[in-house]
Write a protein that holds these residues in place. Structure first.
Motif, short mmCIF file in Angstrom:
data_model
loop_
_atom_site.label_atom_id
_atom_site.label_comp_id
_atom_site.label_asym_id
_atom_site.label_seq_id
_atom_site.Cartn_x
_atom_site.Cartn_y
_atom_site.Cartn_z
N LEU A 263 -54.93 -47.39 -41.56
CA LEU A 263 -56.16 -47.41 -42.35
C LEU A 263 -56.21 -48.60 -43.30
CD1 LEU A 263 -56.63 -43.62 -43.16
CD2 LEU A 263 -57.94 -45.02 -41.56
N LEU A 264 -55.08 -48.94 -43.90
CA LEU A 264 -55.01 -50.08 -44.81
C LEU A 264 -55.28 -51.38 -44.06
CD1 LEU A 264 -54.36 -51.00 -47.71
CD2 LEU A 264 -51.99 -51.25 -46.97
N VAL A 265 -54.70 -51.54 -42.88
CA VAL A 265 -54.93 -52.74 -42.07
C VAL A 265 -56.40 -52.82 -41.65
CG1 VAL A 265 -54.41 -53.82 -39.84
CG2 VAL A 265 -52.55 -52.99 -41.30
N ALA A 266 -56.99 -51.69 -41.27
CA ALA A 266 -58.40 -51.68 -40.88
C ALA A 266 -59.29 -52.07 -42.05
CB ALA A 266 -58.78 -50.30 -40.35
N PHE A 267 -58.99 -51.58 -43.25
CA PHE A 267 -59.76 -51.90 -44.45
C PHE A 267 -59.70 -53.40 -44.73
CE2 PHE A 267 -59.75 -52.48 -49.11
CZ PHE A 267 -61.04 -52.05 -49.38
N TRP A 268 -58.50 -53.98 -44.67
CA TRP A 268 -58.36 -55.42 -44.92
C TRP A 268 -59.07 -56.24 -43.84
CZ3 TRP A 268 -57.63 -57.38 -49.36
CH2 TRP A 268 -56.87 -56.72 -50.30
N ALA A 269 -59.06 -55.77 -42.59
CA ALA A 269 -59.74 -56.49 -41.51
C ALA A 269 -61.25 -56.51 -41.75
CB ALA A 269 -59.42 -55.83 -40.17
N VAL A 270 -61.80 -55.40 -42.19
CA VAL A 270 -63.24 -55.35 -42.48
C VAL A 270 -63.58 -56.32 -43.61
CG1 VAL A 270 -65.08 -53.88 -43.41
CG2 VAL A 270 -63.61 -53.04 -41.58
#
Length: 54
Positions: free
Chosen positions: A14-21
């Protein structure tokens, strides 16, 4: 113990997805700004660039 590891892995995903967005949003803002500035250079003083940041 297995549940703890799964929870940590889900949190990391979830943290990686947030940073990608956030990264994709920043890239699109930069592209919009560059496009606006290139059009402003083409039309000279008759163009105003307004860049909205979030």
């Amino acid at each position: 113990m297995k549940d703890l590891v799964v929870g940590i892995l889900i949190g990391l995903v979830l943290l990686v997805a947030f940073w990608a967005v956030l990264w994709v949003m920043a890239l699109s803002d930069e592209a919009d700004e560059e496009k606006c500035r290139s059009e402003a250079d083409e039309y000279g003083n008759r163009t105003t660039c307004i860049v909205v940041t979030r």
